[in-house]
Design a protein around this motif. Structure first.
Motif, PDB file in Angstrom:
ATOM      1  N   GLY A 129      -8.345  -8.423 -27.216  1.00 21.74           N
ATOM      2  CA  GLY A 129      -8.703  -7.774 -28.514  1.00 21.74           C
ATOM      3  C   GLY A 129     -10.040  -7.850 -28.149  1.00 21.74           C
ATOM      4  O   GLY A 129     -10.493  -6.518 -27.390  1.00 21.74           O
ATOM      5  N   ALA A 130     -10.946  -7.033 -29.262  1.00 22.81           N
ATOM      6  CA  ALA A 130     -12.380  -6.503 -29.941  1.00 22.81           C
ATOM      7  C   ALA A 130     -12.944  -7.129 -28.378  1.00 22.81           C
ATOM      8  O   ALA A 130     -13.854  -6.213 -27.706  1.00 22.81           O
ATOM      9  N   ASN A 160     -11.514 -23.544 -21.907  1.00 24.46           N
ATOM     10  CA  ASN A 160     -11.238 -22.476 -23.219  1.00 24.46           C
ATOM     11  C   ASN A 160     -10.065 -21.608 -23.636  1.00 24.46           C
ATOM     12  O   ASN A 160     -10.236 -21.120 -22.303  1.00 24.46           O
ATOM     13  N   ARG A 161      -9.365 -21.248 -24.394  1.00 29.73           N
ATOM     14  CA  ARG A 161      -8.464 -20.307 -24.180  1.00 29.73           C
ATOM     15  C   ARG A 161      -9.209 -19.384 -25.505  1.00 29.73           C
ATOM     16  O   ARG A 161     -10.810 -19.554 -26.005  1.00 29.73           O
ATOM     17  N   CYS A 162      -9.491 -17.694 -24.899  1.00 29.58           N
ATOM     18  CA  CYS A 162     -10.352 -16.619 -25.235  1.00 29.58           C
ATOM     19  C   CYS A 162     -10.198 -16.527 -26.714  1.00 29.58           C
ATOM     20  O   CYS A 162      -9.010 -16.538 -27.126  1.00 29.58           O
ATOM     21  N   VAL A 163     -11.013 -15.712 -27.153  1.00 26.07           N
ATOM     22  CA  VAL A 163     -11.046 -15.627 -28.849  1.00 26.07           C
ATOM     23  C   VAL A 163      -9.405 -15.111 -29.335  1.00 26.07           C
ATOM     24  O   VAL A 163      -9.073 -13.505 -28.835  1.00 26.07           O
ATOM     25  N   GLN A 164      -9.400 -15.393 -30.095  1.00 24.77           N
ATOM     26  CA  GLN A 164      -7.439 -15.050 -30.641  1.00 24.77           C
ATOM     27  C   GLN A 164      -7.514 -15.603 -31.636  1.00 24.77           C
ATOM     28  O   GLN A 164      -7.852 -16.960 -32.478  1.00 24.77           O
ATOM     29  N   SER A 165      -6.587 -14.729 -32.563  1.00 24.56           N
ATOM     30  CA  SER A 165      -6.198 -15.381 -34.000  1.00 24.56           C
ATOM     31  C   SER A 165      -4.773 -16.431 -33.646  1.00 24.56           C
ATOM     32  O   SER A 165      -4.694 -16.552 -32.614  1.00 24.56           O
ATOM     33  N   ALA A 166      -4.029 -17.646 -35.137  1.00 22.63           N
ATOM     34  CA  ALA A 166      -3.668 -18.398 -34.883  1.00 22.63           C
ATOM     35  C   ALA A 166      -2.334 -17.158 -34.455  1.00 22.63           C
ATOM     36  O   ALA A 166      -1.842 -16.303 -34.851  1.00 22.63           O
ATOM     37  N   SER A 167      -1.283 -18.385 -33.809  1.00 24.54           N
ATOM     38  CA  SER A 167       0.123 -17.938 -34.095  1.00 24.54           C
ATOM     39  C   SER A 167       1.101 -18.845 -34.227  1.00 24.54           C
ATOM     40  O   SER A 167       0.844 -19.803 -34.682  1.00 24.54           O
ATOM     41  N   TRP A 168       2.384 -18.336 -34.253  1.00 23.81           N
ATOM     42  CA  TRP A 168       3.123 -19.354 -33.984  1.00 23.81           C
ATOM     43  C   TRP A 168       3.888 -20.120 -32.710  1.00 23.81           C
ATOM     44  O   TRP A 168       5.095 -20.341 -32.409  1.00 23.81           O
ATOM     45  N   ASP A 169       3.372 -19.637 -32.010  1.00 25.44           N
ATOM     46  CA  ASP A 169       3.646 -20.316 -30.579  1.00 25.44           C
ATOM     47  C   ASP A 169       2.774 -21.625 -30.745  1.00 25.44           C
ATOM     48  O   ASP A 169       2.116 -22.265 -31.088  1.00 25.44           O
ATOM     49  N   PRO A 170       4.024 -22.467 -29.532  1.00 27.90           N
ATOM     50  CA  PRO A 170       3.007 -24.008 -30.002  1.00 27.90           C
ATOM     51  C   PRO A 170       1.752 -24.406 -28.975  1.00 27.90           C
ATOM     52  O   PRO A 170       1.319 -23.812 -28.413  1.00 27.90           O
ATOM     53  N   GLY A 171       1.414 -25.394 -30.232  1.00 28.65           N
ATOM     54  CA  GLY A 171      -0.045 -25.408 -29.686  1.00 28.65           C
ATOM     55  C   GLY A 171      -1.084 -23.994 -30.179  1.00 28.65           C
ATOM     56  O   GLY A 171      -2.279 -24.365 -29.924  1.00 28.65           O
ATOM     57  N   PHE A 180     -14.025   0.299 -35.748  1.00 29.31           N
ATOM     58  CA  PHE A 180     -14.626  -0.826 -35.745  1.00 29.31           C
ATOM     59  C   PHE A 180     -15.827  -1.531 -36.215  1.00 29.31           C
ATOM     60  O   PHE A 180     -16.299  -2.181 -36.988  1.00 29.31           O
ATOM     61  N   ALA A 181     -16.409  -0.614 -34.960  1.00 29.03           N
ATOM     62  CA  ALA A 181     -17.960  -1.117 -35.726  1.00 29.03           C
ATOM     63  C   ALA A 181     -18.752  -0.981 -37.347  1.00 29.03           C
ATOM     64  O   ALA A 181     -19.052  -2.336 -37.569  1.00 29.03           O
ATOM     65  N   ALA A 197     -16.533 -12.871 -36.924  1.00 31.86           N
ATOM     66  CA  ALA A 197     -16.374 -12.007 -37.591  1.00 31.86           C
ATOM     67  C   ALA A 197     -16.432 -11.246 -37.270  1.00 31.86           C
ATOM     68  O   ALA A 197     -15.273  -9.863 -37.127  1.00 31.86           O
ATOM     69  N   ILE A 198     -16.219 -11.369 -35.246  1.00 31.36           N
ATOM     70  CA  ILE A 198     -15.072  -9.830 -34.324  1.00 31.36           C
ATOM     71  C   ILE A 198     -13.787 -10.234 -34.501  1.00 31.36           C
ATOM     72  O   ILE A 198     -12.964  -9.148 -34.759  1.00 31.36           O
ATOM     73  N   LEU A 199     -13.633 -10.954 -34.797  1.00 34.49           N
ATOM     74  CA  LEU A 199     -11.788 -11.730 -34.716  1.00 34.49           C
ATOM     75  C   LEU A 199     -12.204 -10.789 -35.957  1.00 34.49           C
ATOM     76  O   LEU A 199     -10.252 -10.173 -36.325  1.00 34.49           O
ATOM     77  N   ALA A 200     -12.399 -11.123 -36.483  1.00 29.95           N
ATOM     78  CA  ALA A 200     -11.840 -11.063 -38.437  1.00 29.95           C
ATOM     79  C   ALA A 200     -11.456  -9.631 -38.991  1.00 29.95           C
ATOM     80  O   ALA A 200     -10.798  -9.179 -39.540  1.00 29.95           O
ATOM     81  N   ALA A 201     -12.555  -8.645 -37.493  1.00 28.42           N
ATOM     82  CA  ALA A 201     -12.627  -6.820 -38.184  1.00 28.42           C
ATOM     83  C   ALA A 201     -11.738  -6.879 -37.413  1.00 28.42           C
ATOM     84  O   ALA A 201     -11.175  -5.194 -37.175  1.00 28.42           O
ATOM     85  N   GLN A 202     -10.970  -7.702 -36.022  1.00 27.97           N
ATOM     86  CA  GLN A 202     -10.250  -5.988 -34.961  1.00 27.97           C
ATOM     87  C   GLN A 202      -9.238  -6.254 -35.518  1.00 27.97           C
ATOM     88  O   GLN A 202      -8.324  -4.582 -34.194  1.00 27.97           O
ATOM     89  N   GLY A 203      -8.145  -6.189 -36.367  1.00 30.09           N
ATOM     90  CA  GLY A 203      -6.727  -5.897 -36.885  1.00 30.09           C
ATOM     91  C   GLY A 203      -6.712  -5.134 -37.413  1.00 30.09           C
ATOM     92  O   GLY A 203      -8.083  -3.956 -38.064  1.00 30.09           O
ATOM     93  N   GLY A 204      -5.712  -3.512 -36.974  1.00 29.73           N
ATOM     94  CA  GLY A 204      -5.509  -3.170 -36.935  1.00 29.73           C
ATOM     95  C   GLY A 204      -5.691  -2.011 -36.247  1.00 29.73           C
ATOM     96  O   GLY A 204      -5.371  -0.181 -36.483  1.00 29.73           O
TER      97      GLY A 204
END
Length: 567
Positions: free
Chosen positions: A189-190, A107-118, A295-296, A318-325
């Motif tokens: 990330g977080a 598995n890939r670790c927790v992260q957002s979507a991006s423009w990279d292939p896959g 962040f918390a 929820a952790i991913l959604a809060a880590q931006g910024g």
């Protein structure tokens, strides 16, 4: 000539601000299947690490043969950081029974979507501490004469918030260089860099379980290095000849590990590709603690007394959604990193190992494109002075305008890109060369193929925007980036073969060399001279003493840096 102590301190104070910029280049995708367990009896075992069935300290693995060699995918190198192990230091992987299949990425670790292939979808999987091993086929040396191969451990880029070990497929590189290559997943990330309660009293916090160091992603990397030390012999690798390498955030990870006392002895050399940005500066403990508290609160856990327990109950989404910024950089001030990397280099506490370090000649075009043209808002000549003022402030912005006039560049965006690339990458790489030169061999390079095809994520944009030798572009000359073949022409393929030789000779323990080409200059004897990597029609590979001048490093070394707003 080395800078004076006063100049170094003044430059460092200004440049530390640039460390707040986390370069997010890649993001997430749907999780891939984990390897299954097969209850098969061990067969076809090679005592010299030449078969597809190998034994590790946790159990048997079955990989597969390919046209390039052997590969073993999705190997757990630590217990998965789920449940109560979230925000805990990595622990050795638990043993398994039977033979574990190692033919699929983990598995890939927790992260957002991006423009990279896959990476079109986010990943919410925390059970991701896996690595992949690529090894040449057995060379069938006479019994007793097999010599273990040197090892390259690759750390992926992605701004410490994205990416995975599978972002490169180095099987051809392993075959051509006669090395064993390991690629690693680490927490992001977080999940990988949250700092919180307990930082002021590390010992008691560790004992109570409330210690949140902010360095879990870095500690994962060290756990992978310890796994290599314990197990790589089963794959034909030499545990005493391990080189750590990475690009962008992976390169930053390498320059951080060079400064970490807890990593000493786990590797014999390092390769930093476009990773010295911000002088590898980490967050200070008080800054990281304040960010952790903010962040918390954002994640719905405002009470400091219960924040950690509260956060551990939150789903990964929820952790991913809060880590931006927030800035998810490593943290200085604890056991892992007592002082800033630059200080460790200069005071002699950094590892005394050979280093290959460099950047690309047009690093900034990727970020400037993303900020302007890629948003459908190309920077105009009228807007250019204001953009510099916004980025650097009025005083420094005026100096940058004078040194980077639009008239000398293809467009205002390209003028802005040149300033950003010089500030963030080219000049910081040269400063790192100077800082490390007293510690051991330091070999400097610059990837300067301005005709290089843009990497896969921006290839279509390259039809209308000239990226030159931008950030990430050199990776496809060494490995299959995202597992894809790159559209290199004959000259570029020749350069790629030379680069593989340069990297391979360094991994084998020598100076970076390629057949019929100049050797990369050692900064101890040739300070400031850089191996420029170019195609034959552009002049070919050459050692240059003009790189600092071409990138206006007199300006950036004197004034320091400010972060770019590169979304």
């Amino acid at each position: 000539m080395r800078r004076t102590g006063r100049t170094r301190r003044a430059g460092r104070a200004g440049r530390k601000r640039s460390a707040r910029t986390t370069l997010t280049l890649v993001a997430a995708a749907a999780a891939l299947l984990t390897p299954h367990l097969a209850q098969a009896a061990p067969q076809d075992v090679s005592p010299r690490g030449g078969g597809t069935l190998v034994h590790t300290d946790a159990g048997w693995l079955r990989g597969e043969s390919t046209a390039e060699g052997r590969q073993f995918l999705g190997i757990p190198y630590a217990q998965q950081p789920v449940g109560n192990l979230r925000w805990k230091e990595p622990r050795p992987a638990k043993p398994w029974q039977g033979v574990r299949g190692a033919t699929s990425f983990g598995n890939r670790c927790v992260q957002s979507a991006s423009w990279d292939p896959g990476y079109e979808n986010p990943s919410h999987t925390e059970d991701c501490l896996d690595l992949n091993v690529y090894a040449p086929k057995d060379v069938h040396a006479p019994k007793g004469q097999h010599k273990p191969r040197p090892v390259l451990l690759w750390l992926h880029g992605g701004g410490l918030t994205a990416g995975a070990g599978e972002d490169i497929v180095p099987d051809t590189f392993a075959r051509r260089t006669g090395t064993v290559v390991v690629t690693v997943n680490y927490r992001l990330g977080a999940m990988g860099f949250l700092a919180g309660k307990g930082l002021d009293d590390e010992a008691s916090a560790r004992a109570s379980g409330d210690y949140v160091s902010g360095n879990y992603g870095m500690l994962d990397q060290q756990a992978a290095l310890r796994w290599v030390r314990a197990n790589i012999g089963s794959f034909g690798g030499d545990r005493q000849r391990v080189t750590i390498a990475g690009e962008s955030a992976g390169g930053r990870s390498v320059c951080t590990q060079l400064a970490s006392p807890t990593a000493k002895g786990l590797y014999r050399a390092g390769i930093v590709q476009s990773g010295a940005y911000g002088d590898c500066a980490a967050r200070q403990r008080d800054e990281a603690l304040a960010q952790g508290t903010a962040f918390a609160k954002k994640a719905g856990c405002p009470d400091p007394a219960t924040a950690l327990a509260c956060l551990r109950k939150k789903p990964a989404e929820a952790i991913l959604a809060a880590q931006g910024g927030f800035d998810w950089a490593p943290v200085a001030g604890g056991d892992f990193l007592p002082v800033q990397p630059e200080e460790a280099y200069e005071n002699g506490t950094a590892s005394r190992v050979p280093v290959l370090n460099g950047a690309n000649s047009d690093e900034g075009t990727l970020f400037a494109y993303g900020q302007f043209d890629g948003q459908g808002k190309p920077l105009t000549e009228e807007q250019y002075p204001g953009a510099l003022t916004q980025t650097y402030g009025a005083e420094l912005g005026a100096k940058v305008l004078k040194r980077y006039p639009v008239s000398r560049h293809a467009s205002p965006t390209h003028a802005y890109a040149a300033a950003q690339g010089d500030q963030m990458f080219a000049c910081s790489a040269l400063r790192m060369d100077r800082s490390l030169a007293d510690r051991g061999p330091v070999y400097a390079y610059e990837f300067a193929d301005r005709t290089s095809p843009p990497f896969a994520s921006i290839r279509d944009a390259g039809e209308t925007f000239d990226f030159g030798a931008t950030h990430v572009n050199e990776v496809q000359y060494l490995f299959k980036h995202f597992g894809l073949a790159s559209p290199l022409d004959a000259e570029q393929r020749a350069l790629a073969r030379q680069m593989v030789q340069y990297w391979g000779s360094f991994i084998h323990g020598g100076a970076p060399r390629a057949d019929g080409q100049p050797t990369a200059p050692d900064q101890r004897s040739q300070p400031g001279r850089v191996l420029s990597l170019r195609t034959a029609s552009a002049g070919g590979n050459a050692v240059s003493g003009a790189v600092a001048r071409e990138h206006r490093c007199d300006l950036w070394d004197r004034e320091g840096s400010r972060p770019a707003d590169v979304g």
